[in-house]
Design a protein around this motif. Structure first.
Motif, PDB file in Angstrom:
ATOM      1  N   ASP A 124     -75.262 -59.653 -54.766  1.00  0.00           N
ATOM      2  CA  ASP A 124     -75.189 -61.110 -54.431  1.00  0.00           C
ATOM      3  C   ASP A 124     -74.526 -61.936 -55.147  1.00  0.00           C
ATOM      4  O   ASP A 124     -73.948 -62.807 -54.763  1.00  0.00           O
ATOM      5  CB  ASP A 124     -76.722 -61.516 -54.050  1.00  0.00           C
ATOM      6  CG  ASP A 124     -77.401 -60.854 -52.917  1.00  0.00           C
ATOM      7  OD1 ASP A 124     -76.814 -60.169 -52.102  1.00  0.00           O
ATOM      8  OD2 ASP A 124     -78.642 -60.993 -52.900  1.00  0.00           O
ATOM      9  N   ASP A 127     -71.017 -61.514 -54.406  1.00  0.00           N
ATOM     10  CA  ASP A 127     -70.707 -62.291 -52.836  1.00  0.00           C
ATOM     11  C   ASP A 127     -71.039 -63.799 -53.210  1.00  0.00           C
ATOM     12  O   ASP A 127     -69.936 -64.381 -52.408  1.00  0.00           O
ATOM     13  CB  ASP A 127     -71.738 -61.469 -52.026  1.00  0.00           C
ATOM     14  CG  ASP A 127     -71.270 -60.374 -51.435  1.00  0.00           C
ATOM     15  OD1 ASP A 127     -70.172 -60.062 -51.547  1.00  0.00           O
ATOM     16  OD2 ASP A 127     -71.964 -59.512 -50.639  1.00  0.00           O
ATOM     17  N   TYR A 128     -71.776 -64.230 -53.581  1.00  0.00           N
ATOM     18  CA  TYR A 128     -72.115 -65.705 -53.492  1.00  0.00           C
ATOM     19  C   TYR A 128     -72.527 -66.370 -54.682  1.00  0.00           C
ATOM     20  O   TYR A 128     -72.155 -67.461 -54.939  1.00  0.00           O
ATOM     21  CB  TYR A 128     -72.723 -65.931 -52.310  1.00  0.00           C
ATOM     22  CG  TYR A 128     -74.283 -65.975 -52.254  1.00  0.00           C
ATOM     23  CD1 TYR A 128     -74.867 -66.958 -52.836  1.00  0.00           C
ATOM     24  CD2 TYR A 128     -74.862 -64.584 -51.795  1.00  0.00           C
ATOM     25  CE1 TYR A 128     -76.420 -66.890 -52.832  1.00  0.00           C
ATOM     26  CE2 TYR A 128     -76.336 -64.495 -51.948  1.00  0.00           C
ATOM     27  CZ  TYR A 128     -77.089 -65.613 -52.242  1.00  0.00           C
ATOM     28  OH  TYR A 128     -78.426 -65.504 -52.351  1.00  0.00           O
ATOM     29  N   HIS A 129     -73.390 -65.738 -55.590  1.00  0.00           N
ATOM     30  CA  HIS A 129     -73.933 -66.492 -56.622  1.00  0.00           C
ATOM     31  C   HIS A 129     -72.907 -66.934 -57.363  1.00  0.00           C
ATOM     32  O   HIS A 129     -72.697 -68.210 -57.661  1.00  0.00           O
ATOM     33  CB  HIS A 129     -75.067 -65.681 -57.214  1.00  0.00           C
ATOM     34  CG  HIS A 129     -76.222 -65.368 -56.732  1.00  0.00           C
ATOM     35  ND1 HIS A 129     -77.242 -66.507 -56.401  1.00  0.00           N
ATOM     36  CD2 HIS A 129     -77.031 -64.255 -56.366  1.00  0.00           C
ATOM     37  CE1 HIS A 129     -78.270 -65.980 -55.545  1.00  0.00           C
ATOM     38  NE2 HIS A 129     -78.075 -64.648 -55.769  1.00  0.00           N
ATOM     39  N   GLN A 155     -76.837 -71.591 -48.921  1.00  0.00           N
ATOM     40  CA  GLN A 155     -77.915 -70.969 -49.786  1.00  0.00           C
ATOM     41  C   GLN A 155     -78.295 -72.183 -50.973  1.00  0.00           C
ATOM     42  O   GLN A 155     -77.574 -72.813 -51.259  1.00  0.00           O
ATOM     43  CB  GLN A 155     -77.727 -69.714 -50.640  1.00  0.00           C
ATOM     44  CG  GLN A 155     -77.314 -68.589 -49.737  1.00  0.00           C
ATOM     45  CD  GLN A 155     -78.732 -67.948 -49.114  1.00  0.00           C
ATOM     46  OE1 GLN A 155     -79.737 -68.652 -49.454  1.00  0.00           O
ATOM     47  NE2 GLN A 155     -78.643 -66.942 -48.566  1.00  0.00           N
ATOM     48  N   GLN A 226     -79.741 -63.090 -60.065  1.00  0.00           N
ATOM     49  CA  GLN A 226     -80.529 -63.276 -58.789  1.00  0.00           C
ATOM     50  C   GLN A 226     -81.339 -64.488 -59.148  1.00  0.00           C
ATOM     51  O   GLN A 226     -81.274 -65.289 -60.210  1.00  0.00           O
ATOM     52  CB  GLN A 226     -81.323 -62.113 -58.675  1.00  0.00           C
ATOM     53  CG  GLN A 226     -80.532 -60.964 -57.848  1.00  0.00           C
ATOM     54  CD  GLN A 226     -81.395 -59.765 -57.965  1.00  0.00           C
ATOM     55  OE1 GLN A 226     -81.667 -59.137 -58.786  1.00  0.00           O
ATOM     56  NE2 GLN A 226     -81.445 -59.480 -56.371  1.00  0.00           N
ATOM     57  N   ASN A 408     -82.765 -54.634 -56.578  1.00  0.00           N
ATOM     58  CA  ASN A 408     -82.488 -55.106 -55.362  1.00  0.00           C
ATOM     59  C   ASN A 408     -83.863 -54.541 -54.547  1.00  0.00           C
ATOM     60  O   ASN A 408     -84.003 -55.322 -53.668  1.00  0.00           O
ATOM     61  CB  ASN A 408     -81.275 -54.808 -54.583  1.00  0.00           C
ATOM     62  CG  ASN A 408     -80.176 -55.516 -55.062  1.00  0.00           C
ATOM     63  OD1 ASN A 408     -80.095 -56.727 -55.290  1.00  0.00           O
ATOM     64  ND2 ASN A 408     -79.158 -54.766 -55.483  1.00  0.00           N
ATOM     65  N   ASP A 561     -68.422 -59.615 -46.175  1.00  0.00           N
ATOM     66  CA  ASP A 561     -68.753 -58.786 -47.349  1.00  0.00           C
ATOM     67  C   ASP A 561     -67.665 -59.089 -48.384  1.00  0.00           C
ATOM     68  O   ASP A 561     -67.161 -58.153 -48.684  1.00  0.00           O
ATOM     69  CB  ASP A 561     -69.366 -57.361 -47.313  1.00  0.00           C
ATOM     70  CG  ASP A 561     -70.110 -56.875 -48.504  1.00  0.00           C
ATOM     71  OD1 ASP A 561     -70.471 -57.577 -49.434  1.00  0.00           O
ATOM     72  OD2 ASP A 561     -70.050 -55.746 -48.634  1.00  0.00           O
TER      73      ASP A 561
END
Length: 644
Positions: A124, A127-129, A155, A226, A408, A561
């Motif tokens: 993640d 991908d985006y954090h 988010q 995360q 995860n 993705d």
């Protein structure tokens, strides 16, 4: 500068508190609000730059340090003496407790070492954090931007706010993982305070801390970017403030409500799942305020709601302006049908995420048993209306002792067993019920899990979303263990927790210490690709090709993705020019942002295109963008590079 500010806040707050743990919790909340305000205000004027962030934190440091020395010098000295005497009193305990504290320190220190040495490499995060942080720095603003992956936009962003400041001030991502690690420390300290409020002695407080420090999912996540440990910390703060308010001899309606509203606001600003975890505590708070103030209960409620909205309003507005909803795009995670049988199904299947073992026979039996139970209750175990993943299964492999850990989906098998044991002891030993508010706290904590199961579909990675629940129930477990008549049993249990936790400390699947590919012997670039190692050669080749063309304005056509953060790292590593990256030919709702002044004039010299399953079978030779044609000039199974 941010660290110095935090220390100054701590010194100011600590003058009025004899317990340094309480001061630490209050300082964290104050600092969290301060960081949010700085980020939002600077972003409003597109001033997210090194100079402005450094100057703002520098000014705040000067003000706080001045206040500390000018106003509180004498009081601080008295407070330090009080704290010192308190610490000396606390450490005069039996050697077994000292050893447990050393064990906690070892786990925390080792995880912190991993967090600093290893780069962000969670899926993640790629991908985006981390990607959204890179765009914020490039755009000098946290405003939404055109992207093929909208979770980068909607988010909840507080964790990334902290990463943003650390990345700008340090010039790299070496401290990005420390947000989770510091949250782990905060949770360990916070649960010991909650245990104290629930009537635990020093031994029970230490037991609670051990339980929290040894949660497998927590250990694995604490060295990543995360954010489940971050919301766990803010909800722990909420629980502590609520218990403090209930137990306070002096009623401070506005102050206590401000603390509760702040922790609620910061939790929700960190992650959407916080709604499930804060709601039961807010119900408890509301019932208590109605009992205490009756018709005037609207006053604390108004304060809580106001602070919560002030912290989240900017993010809500950004989402509403683009997605027509303050929560952003619907993700399809919510249950589509409800009922008692549905709730029972999800409780059973979510618990199953923590019972997997490397023994295939056991997993098969458990899986079959759960299917039989579902036949009995009249629910399809794979019903897509309550199952986000394709099919239900009892996970194995990395979910238990002796097997490397995946942050995860790792399970908390031993902790689940401990919860069941302690609940049984609690039910059978009524004298424990007399502990201060322990029954109400237990019901509230269990309610968080029930609400989670009632509203969210089952997913194989739900176990990471359960982390706040396991943290919140740790004080209860510590209290029950401390009340056992045979304390040797309690000492054995928590010692076993510490020893078993070393598996996840040393054998993190993507950031191992003991392994042929350990973090000390593997290059930092290679570690970015730990989740998808086959992409390293491809990404490196594509970037080298673009560098050979002296291309610094780069378009991305990455699909759903994107896994793009390693591209940012590679492109910025050896490029002498300022690299600008922007998603092109966006087809989702964020495409309307391409018309804004910041993005409408973007003209890439090259476009990196991620191949999908469909495009691999029939690769396009050209990409058109704003009337320009880009020709496939470099190719690999995963990526294609198109040059104008």
């Amino acid at each position: 500068m941010p660290i110095t500010s935090f220390i100054a806040i701590f010194l100011l707050i600590n003058k009025n508190h004899t317990d340094w743990r309480e001061s630490l919790i209050l300082s964290s909340t104050s600092w969290g609000i301060l960081l949010t305000a700085i980020t939002e205000i600077l972003s409003l004027f597109k001033l997210i730059t090194f100079g402005w962030i450094l100057g703002t934190w520098g000014l705040i440091c000067i003000i706080l340090i001045y206040l500390s020395f000018r106003l509180n010098n004498q009081i601080i000295q008295t407070s330090e003496q009080n704290n010192s005497s308190q610490i000396k009193k606390d450490i005069k305990i039996q050697s077994s407790i000292n050893l447990l504290l050393c064990g906690i320190g070892f786990v925390v220190a080792t995880v912190g070492l991993i967090a600093i040495i290893a780069p962000p490499n969670n899926w993640d995060s790629m991908d985006y954090h981390m990607s959204r942080v890179a765009y914020w720095i490039q755009n000098y603003s946290i405003a939404h931007y055109p992207t093929s992956y909208t979770p980068q936009l909607y988010q909840n962003p507080w964790s990334e706010f902290v990463i943003l400041h650390s990345k700008i001030l340090s010039g790299g991502d070496y401290f990005a993982n420390l947000v989770q690690w510091l949250s782990m420390i905060g949770c360990i300290i916070g649960v010991s305070l909650i245990a104290k409020q629930l009537g635990a002695d020093l031994r029970g407080q230490v037991f609670s801390a051990v339980v929290t420090a040894t949660i497998p999912m927590g250990i694995l996540q604490a060295s990543s970017t995360q954010n489940d440990y971050v919301i766990a910390f803010w909800v722990v703060c909420l629980a502590y403030y609520l218990l403090s308010d209930i137990q306070a001899k002096k009623i401070e309606i506005w102050t206590n409500s401000f603390k509760i509203g702040s922790s609620v606001g910061l939790a929700i600003l960190s992650k959407g799942t916080a709604y499930f975890y804060v709601f039961p505590f807010l119900i408890w708070f509301a019932l208590y305020q109605i009992k205490r103030f009756r018709w005037q209960a609207w006053k604390p409620a108004f304060m809580v709601v106001s602070i919560f909205l002030l912290l989240n309003i900017s993010h809500y507005l950004r989402n509403y302006n683009l997605f027509a909803s303050p929560l952003g795009e619907p993700g399809g995670y919510r249950n589509e049908v409800f009922g008692v049988n549905i709730l029972f199904s999800n409780i059973l299947r979510n618990i199953a995420l923590h019972i997997g073992t490397p023994i295939g026979l056991w997993n098969g039996i458990a899986n079959k048993l759960i299917q039989i139970i579902h036949i009995f209750i009249g629910v399809d175990v794979n019903d897509p209306r309550i199952t986000f993943y394709k099919t239900f299964f009892v996970p194995g492999g990395w979910a238990t002792i002796g097997i490397t850990g995946n942050e995860n989906s790792a399970g908390n098998l031993v902790h689940l067993a401990l919860i069941i044991i302690c609940l049984s002891i609690f039910i059978s030993r009524k004298y424990i019920w007399k502990q201060s508010y322990i029954f109400a706290y237990l019901i509230t904590t269990i309610s968080t899990f029930l609400i989670f199961c009632y509203l969210l579909k089952w997913q194989p990675w739900n176990s990471r979303l359960h982390l706040p629940f396991f943290v919140l129930i740790s004080p209860f477990l510590g209290v029950v263990l401390s009340k056992l008549r045979k304390q040797k049993i309690a000492i054995f249990i928590v010692t076993f927790l510490l020893i078993s936790s070393l598996t996840w400390v040393f054998f993190n699947r993507y950031r191992p210490i003991i392994d042929s590919n350990n973090i000390f012997q593997t290059s930092r670039i290679e570690q970015y690709f730990s989740n998808r190692p086959y992409l390293q050669v491809t990404y490196t080749g594509a970037v080298e090709f673009l560098n050979s063309k002296k291309c610094s304005n780069i378009g991305l056509s990455m699909g759903n993705d994107p896994w793009e953060y390693p591209l940012w790292v590679l492109l910025q590593q050896n490029n002498q020019k300022i690299v600008k990256i922007q998603h092109v030919n966006v087809t989702n709702i964020s495409a309307i942002l391409e018309k804004e002044d910041s993005y409408k004039d973007f003209e890439p010299c090259g476009i990196i295109s991620m191949e999908t399953k469909k495009s691999k079978q029939n690769k396009s030779l050209e990409i058109n963008f704003k009337g320009k044609t880009y020709v496939r000039s470099w190719d690999s199974p995963e990526l294609g590079v198109f040059i104008k």
